[in-house]
Enzyme design. Structure first.
Site, PDB file in Angstrom:
ATOM      1  N   GLU A  82      -6.544  -7.567  -0.330  1.00 11.79           N
ATOM      2  CA  GLU A  82      -6.923  -7.517   1.088  1.00 11.79           C
ATOM      3  C   GLU A  82      -8.355  -7.040   1.214  1.00 11.79           C
ATOM      4  O   GLU A  82      -8.765  -6.112   0.522  1.00 11.79           O
ATOM      5  CB  GLU A  82      -6.092  -6.468   1.851  1.00 11.79           C
ATOM      6  CG  GLU A  82      -4.673  -6.810   2.150  1.00 11.79           C
ATOM      7  CD  GLU A  82      -4.012  -5.666   2.931  1.00 11.79           C
ATOM      8  OE1 GLU A  82      -4.700  -4.939   3.668  1.00 11.79           O
ATOM      9  OE2 GLU A  82      -2.804  -5.495   2.768  1.00 11.79           O
ATOM     10  N   GLU A 120       0.819  -1.221   0.000  1.00 17.41           N
ATOM     11  CA  GLU A 120       0.000   0.000   0.000  1.00 17.41           C
ATOM     12  C   GLU A 120       0.855   1.274   0.000  1.00 17.41           C
ATOM     13  O   GLU A 120       0.846   2.051   0.970  1.00 17.41           O
ATOM     14  CB  GLU A 120      -0.951   0.013   1.193  1.00 17.41           C
ATOM     15  CG  GLU A 120      -2.023  -1.039   1.107  1.00 17.41           C
ATOM     16  CD  GLU A 120      -3.066  -0.912   2.212  1.00 17.41           C
ATOM     17  OE1 GLU A 120      -2.783  -0.279   3.240  1.00 17.41           O
ATOM     18  OE2 GLU A 120      -4.168  -1.447   2.035  1.00 17.41           O
TER      19      GLU A 120
HETATM   20  C1  GAL Z   1      -4.109  -2.349   5.149  1.00 13.94           C
HETATM   21  C2  GAL Z   1      -2.691  -2.900   5.263  1.00 13.94           C
HETATM   22  C3  GAL Z   1      -2.627  -4.158   6.089  1.00 13.94           C
HETATM   23  C4  GAL Z   1      -3.439  -3.998   7.329  1.00 13.94           C
HETATM   24  C5  GAL Z   1      -4.844  -3.657   6.966  1.00 13.94           C
HETATM   25  C6  GAL Z   1      -5.765  -3.516   8.142  1.00 13.94           C
HETATM   26  O1  GAL Z   1      -4.094  -0.971   4.968  1.00 13.94           O
HETATM   27  O2  GAL Z   1      -2.168  -3.165   4.000  1.00 13.94           O
HETATM   28  O3  GAL Z   1      -1.278  -4.431   6.395  1.00 13.94           O
HETATM   29  O4  GAL Z   1      -2.882  -2.970   8.091  1.00 13.94           O
HETATM   30  O5  GAL Z   1      -4.868  -2.435   6.284  1.00 13.94           O
HETATM   31  O6  GAL Z   1      -7.062  -3.149   7.738  1.00 13.94           O
END
Ligand code: GAL
Length: 667
Positions: A308, A150
């Site tokens: 994710e 990210e």
């Molecule tokens: C994203 C990140 C992850 C984790 C996640 C939690 O922004 O890539 O590592 O922190 O959020 O929601």
């Protein structure tokens, strides 16, 4: 664009086994297999363990992790750990720490605590990337590189002196000479003229409003600066492993505006995205669809990966809501419906310690005797049943113009209204189309529009001449173009287009506005054809267009609020205000009808319809977000992929809260 060497729809999540004693790993892979996990992202935050001291490496743990995954038939999306440099790095290079807009130096102690322009950071990041590439380029478990994590999530902007120097270098490439920069930035205003490149600094906190073009160039620079870090890592990986595709996880979701992903996307072999729900959004399914349509569009219409999302609550909002019954499944399959060929979560096993200990995961704190685990296992089976959907794409005839430059500039300080929010405006136009089951792509303003019948530009404050001409040509040659208020107002340097608003689109829209009358928060005015409008109004004069609806109250009574105009062989619309949702829906419905745009399927309220087109079949996704079963028409007999049932007799039942995917053979 490469394809992923994982069969069907990939399934998995971020796997951080370094958070756990090794005894736990055997259980991890056993449960991954039980859930049907096919790919996990590893090593994302492992830098401190891989390189305990500068130049000293210990890959033994990662060797064992990759071997274990491979033995169990689980592919690895191997990350470069460069999002979280270790403490020793910052002790050795305190200059690499970022400085915020107010000049406050930030400390290490979390993640992404580096300045994007720091030479020491770049060197260290490329060194660990090079070590990884050399060691794992041919590893049989590794199917993809996950570069960084990210980009820009926490450190999109750094205002230190090193960043200032990098900004100046970027500006010299862009403008070549200072006179061009002074002209573009309009620096005669407030005595901001620059005589020496070294006088130029980032738009640091200052007493009054900073120069808008200065700020806009700064946003462009910050996006490019991180992109150059991504590209540098990618080159190192490509050289060692030319056939392993590279990705980095985008953040196409609400409120993240740091990166111009139109510039980033072509640099990724496979586009991937992270998406999290906002607890405060009562209809987050619309945000999922919008984000998925935008990511698919960034990927040039090709499938992408959801890198994710969450099985339940996140930990970073004021109040973090768990998902409702069935929501995990609906959410995941909604991403597939919009083109995702992979579904992954943050993270595999819920952490016991650390900043994200209260974030949900595939395997929750409660263990396998939990609703989330049962849902995760069931989802694995669903994704397996959808394997043949892989590679299919969208079918939209409607395009919405999306542009990060327009977003950044319309939200700069000292606008006619500080209430205008790019993303909210786009969503307000997208929403009725989503409800109506109309498929949508997103396009850059200068895109080839020949595949579309209706092009919508809800908010395009900044547009250059070429892109404006591209959009109006689309209408001239038979398309329908609808433009939202305050569009076309400024050129690429944020200079107002003179002679009346909406500057670049005045002629094509057949209107001319001489003054803006933004509305106060909560204020609304009546519309002659029914309904109300808020947020914005302007004194539109007709110059060829007809008024579709006019104001019945407020300072602009009887002035046109929405207009329609024949242009060339097509039609243009100007929506000079923000109509209430019902009125806007009716307008968009009329535009679709006139442009010959059909919905994917007509569905009752709460049932989302999306279509993926495969080589010889269409895949109709029907997602019932409501609490009543729904009967939906299908275009031919087919099969329901999730249950394996035949679909005959012209309709299919979508139970309340459930998802149905129908294969409709073509021809
Ligand atoms: C994203 C990140 C992850 C984790 C996640 C939690 O922004 O890539 O590592 O922190 O959020 O929601």
């Amino acid at each position: 664009m490469s394809t992923l060497k994982v069969p069907g729809i990939a399934y998995g999540g971020d796997y951080n086994p370094e958070q756990w004693p090794e005894e736990v790993w055997a259980e991890d892979v056993r449960l991954m297999r039980e859930a049907g996990v096919t790919m996990v992202s590893v090593n994302i935050f492992a830098w401190a363990l891989l390189e305990p001291r500068e130049g000293e490496y210990d890959f033994s743990r990662l060797d064992r992790i990759l071997a274990l995954l491979h033995e169990n038939g689980i592919a690895a999306d191997l990350a470069t750990p460069t999002a979280a440099p270790p403490a020793w790095f910052f002790r050795a290079h305190p200059d690499a720490l970022p400085v915020d807009r107010d000049g406050r130096g930030l400390s290490y102690g979390s993640r992404q605590t580096f300045c994007p322009s720091s030479p020491a950071y770049r060197e260290a990041a490329l060194r660990i990337t090079g070590e990884l590439a050399a060691r794992y380029a041919d590893h049989p478990a590794v199917v993809m590189w996950h570069i960084h994590n990210e980009y820009g999530c926490h450190n999109a902007e750094c205002y230190c002196d090193e960043s200032a120097a990098a900004f100046r270098r970027w500006l010299r490439v862009k403008y070549d000479d200072l006179a061009a920069l002074n002209a573009a930035w309009g620096t005669t205003f407030w005595s901001q003229w620059y005589y020496d490149w070294d006088e130029i600094i980032p738009p640091r906190a200052t007493g009054a409003v900073p120069n808008p073009t200065h700020q806009l160039d700064w946003r462009r620079f910050c996006s490019d600066e991180l992109l150059s870090l991504y590209k540098a890592e990618r080159e190192v990986l490509r050289e060692a492993a030319p056939s392993v595709p590279a990705t980095t996880n985008f953040m196409v979701m609400y409120n993240f505006d740091a990166l111009d992903y139109w510039r980033w996307a072509p640099e990724l072999d496979i586009v991937s995205n992270d998406h999290y729900l906002q607890s405060a959004d009562p209809e987050s399914e619309i945000d999922i669809a919008l984000s998925g349509d935008l990511v698919r569009s960034l990927a040039g219409g090709r499938p992408w990966l959801l890198m994710e999302h969450s099985t339940g609550a996140v930990n970073w909002q004021p109040v973090n809501r768990a998902k409702n019954a069935g929501e995990l499944r609906r959410n995941a399959l909604a991403h597939v419906a919009r083109g995702a060929d992979g579904i992954a979560y943050f993270q595999w096993r819920a952490a016991k310690a650390g900043a994200e200990q209260w974030h949900s995961a595939m395997l929750p704190h409660a263990g396998t005797d939990s609703q989330i685990w049962r849902d995760v296992v069931a989802l694995g089976a669903d994704l397996k049943a959808l394997a043949e959907v892989r590679g299919s794409t969208g079918t939209a005839k409607v395009a919405i113009v999306w542009d990060w430059n327009a977003w950044w500039s319309v939200e700069l300080a000292s606008q006619p209204s500080g209430e205008v929010r790019f993303q909210d405006l786009v969503r307000s136009w997208y929403e009725p189309l989503w409800r109506a089951g109309v498929a949508v792509d997103f396009v850059r303003p200068d895109a080839d529009l020949s595949a579309y019948r209706l092009v919508l530009a809800p908010s395009l404050y900044l547009v250059d001449d070429e892109a404006a001409a591209n959009l109006t040509r689309f209408a001239e040659s038979g398309g329908t173009l609808a433009v939202g208020f305050h569009s076309g107002a400024v050129d690429e340097n944020c200079h107002v287009r003179l002679g009346g608003y909406p500057g670049a689109f005045r002629k094509a829209l057949g209107v001319r506005t001489d003054e803006l009358f933004p509305l106060l928060p909560g204020e609304s005015v009546g519309l002659s054809e029914g309904g109300t409008a808020g947020l914005w109004s302007e004194r539109v004069h007709l110059a060829g267009a007809e008024a579709i609806t006019s104001y019945t109250s407020g300072p602009l009574t009887e002035v046109p609020a929405v207009t329609r105009h024949p242009h060339g062989t097509g039609t243009t619309w100007y929506v000079a205000t923000l109509p209430d949702p019902t009125t806007l829906a009716a307008l968009l419905d009329r535009m679709c009808t006139e442009a010959g745009v059909e919905p994917v399927r007509v569905t009752p309220e709460g049932v989302e319809a999306a279509l993926r087109r495969g080589a010889d079949a269409d895949y109709l996704f029907l997602i019932n977000h409501g609490d009543r079963d729904a009967e939906i028409e299908v275009s031919c007999d087919g099969a329901e992929l999730l249950t394996g049932n035949r679909v005959e007799g012209g309709t299919v039942t979508v139970p309340a809260g459930d998802v149905v995917v129908v294969r409709e053979p073509r021809g």
